[in-house]
Every structure is written in C-alpha cells, then in structure tokens.
Design an enzyme around this catalytic site. Sequence first.
Site, short mmCIF file in Angstrom:
data_model
loop_
_atom_site.label_atom_id
_atom_site.label_comp_id
_atom_site.label_asym_id
_atom_site.label_seq_id
_atom_site.Cartn_x
_atom_site.Cartn_y
_atom_site.Cartn_z
N LYS A 130 0.83 -1.21 0.00
CA LYS A 130 0.00 0.00 0.00
C LYS A 130 0.86 1.26 0.00
O LYS A 130 0.66 2.17 -0.81
CB LYS A 130 -0.93 -0.01 1.21
N ASP A 148 -6.98 1.57 0.66
CA ASP A 148 -7.16 1.72 2.10
C ASP A 148 -8.60 1.37 2.45
O ASP A 148 -9.35 0.86 1.61
CB ASP A 148 -6.80 3.14 2.55
#
Length: 236
Positions: A130, A148
């Site tokens: 991420k 997210d």
Amino acid sequence: MTKATPAVKTVDKKTVSEIFRRFQEQNPAPRSELEYTNSYTLLVAVALSAQATDVGVNKATQKLFPLADTPEKMLELGEDGLRECIRTINYFNTKAKNVIALSEKLIENFGGKVPMDIDALQTLPGVGKKTASVVMNVAFNVPRIAVDTHIFRVANRIPLVHTRTPLETQAPLEKLIPKEYLLHAHHWMILHGRYVCKARKPECARCIISDLCRYPAKDILLSRMQITRPGRQSQQ
C-alpha cells in the site's frame, strides 16, 4: 441453515466509465491530503499514516520535515529526536524505528534516493504494498491504486468489485478502471469515501454517482431525506 444474501451485481463497464468521468469533472486534479516536500518526505508521511489520520500526521510532520527532509538529515536527527516529533501519532515508537531503518537502507542501497520501483520500495523497513503504491502514484505519477479502508468500502458498495480484503482489491480495480482515469482514481475514491461515502453515515443525498450506485441501503437513506433524484429535493 440460513441462506446467505446474494451479492449485488457489480456495475458494468459503461457505468464504471461514467462514474470516473464524473469524479474527474468534479475534481480534475486531485491531490494527496498528506503534506510533503519531496519523494522522501512523502514516503515518510505515508509510512507514518498507517493507523493514523492525515490531519494528525500533518501536524507532526510540520515539526519534523523542516528538521529532516532527507535520509541523511533524518539519521542526524536520530531515533530519539524523531520520536519526539511524532509522539502524537499512533505506534510512534515502531514507526520511528522503521523510518530510521528505511533511511539507512535508502542511503546504503539507493544512494539516498527514493527508488521509482514498486518492488525496491517494498524492501524498505515498514513499507508494504500500500505504501509503495502511494509513493509510485503520487511521487512518480505511475497509475496505481493503494487500497485503504475508504477505497475498499467505496469499491464494494457501488459495487465495482466483490472482495474480502483491501489487499485483494487493488489488482481487480486496476484492471477494471479505464486507463484514462487510472492515475487519479486512487485519490478520487479516497476523497469520496472520506467525505461522502462515509462508513457509518454515507451522504447519498449529495453523492454525484448515487443514481449509478447499487448500495442496498442507498434508497432508504435517500427516501428519509425526501430525495427523488441525486442532489434534488422532492417537490412539495
């Protein structure tokens, strides 16, 4: 045994294009809400943002980045000095260790520069897929979607995809979203989830894609506010 409720069918490709066309029309050049001055400070800010809000991270980095905006300066500041700057952020002890360690590795392996490579970024301490994807997208303008909780929620509510975790959501989203929208899709979806399609109280009445969204609770939310069309109140 109770039967599981059938999943709502994902929207078709034409609808996907229209969704992102509207996002682009509303906000042609979205930006990260994390404050940074270069690719290194962006990397640090994103690493600090795990389990923390952008507002909270920005408050801490306003003190930190004037002191340390390169790996070399970060090492001069040291772990104790860094910890003092970021102590208001969740897990600041662990994050301070990771930032010092990734700064050391940047100097040792990459000449003090943030590598423009998704795999190389993930070799840095505290940097997962991420974080690496955010850096690639924001710092280097590489089309990536760092999923997210906001993006995961929005993608599954519309629904663009049916996935079980944020981690398994990135690949299908990057495959689905038209190339002309992919660079900014990350920010559009985060901002939409943060300010409109909220976790507890989604604001469907002011959603620019509510007529395209298939979220089961949407019609109930709209009817409560006497909405007949997205953004328009019913006539009395």
